[in-house]
Design an enzyme around this catalytic site. Sequence first.
Site, short mmCIF file in Angstrom:
data_model
loop_
_atom_site.label_atom_id
_atom_site.label_comp_id
_atom_site.label_asym_id
_atom_site.label_seq_id
_atom_site.Cartn_x
_atom_site.Cartn_y
_atom_site.Cartn_z
CB CYS A 33 20.03 -10.53 109.29
SG CYS A 33 19.21 -8.92 109.44
NE ARG A 58 15.72 -5.19 106.41
CZ ARG A 58 15.02 -4.14 105.98
NH1 ARG A 58 14.10 -4.30 105.05
NH2 ARG A 58 15.26 -2.94 106.47
CG LEU A 59 15.35 -8.43 113.51
CD1 LEU A 59 13.90 -8.84 113.69
CD2 LEU A 59 16.18 -8.83 114.72
CB ILE A 90 17.17 -2.97 113.28
CG1 ILE A 90 16.93 -4.39 113.81
CG2 ILE A 90 17.53 -2.03 114.42
CD1 ILE A 90 18.13 -5.00 114.50
CG ASN A 135 23.91 -11.50 111.17
OD1 ASN A 135 23.09 -10.79 111.75
ND2 ASN A 135 24.53 -12.51 111.76
N GLY A 136 24.38 -8.02 111.03
CA GLY A 136 25.12 -7.26 112.03
C GLY A 136 24.69 -5.81 112.11
#
Length: 211
Positions: free
Chosen positions: A2, A46-47, A49, A72-73
């Site tokens: 992200c 945002r990605l 997951i 992010n992470g």
Amino acid sequence: MCGIAGIFGKLANKNNISKMLCEIVHRGPDNTGYSLNDNVTLGATRLSIIDLSNDGNMPMKDKSDNFEIIFNGEIYNFKEIKEKFNIKNKSKTDTEIILELYKIKKEKCLEHLNGIFAFVILDKRKKTLFCARDRLGIKPFYFYNDNDNFIFSSEIKPILAAKENYNYDENYILNYFNTGQYNFNKNTFFKNIFQLDPGHFLIKSKTEFKI
């Protein structure tokens, strides 16, 4: 992966956070969001997951609407943390677990996190930002700070987009050409733009900047 970005200071506005997020949309194509809180703006791309629903979008607020996080992470042990501290969460994300854990443990929340991360938590009442990076420095965190603005992001380009005027660090560039290394300390190719060291956190308020 992200992307996170934000501003604490005079440059905190919709136009600047939008420009910053445009520079990191490739890091999170599933959703882009931002918030404005007085002189603080937070944004994230945002990605999706873990939780693919809108509950995982960022910035994410807690139930009291006082705390807000961008992240992010990945936290590998977030389920164990949820059970250990009896955390009641709305989403299925590790993002929300970090936020709730911070409310319980404050800076010591980092002692319980196993993973790779860079995140920022806003406390609206105290008007402070808590920014942290994982122990190995896998997830990036860049920042610029002066008397008027604290600007941060997952990459340098968003900071440049918000600040617009900047100067190169000639000594750093010279070291790069002499050694071929570009990531050997907290400095970058730009003056006054730094990396937060791995395993460190910083606190930013109107009167304080502490690493």
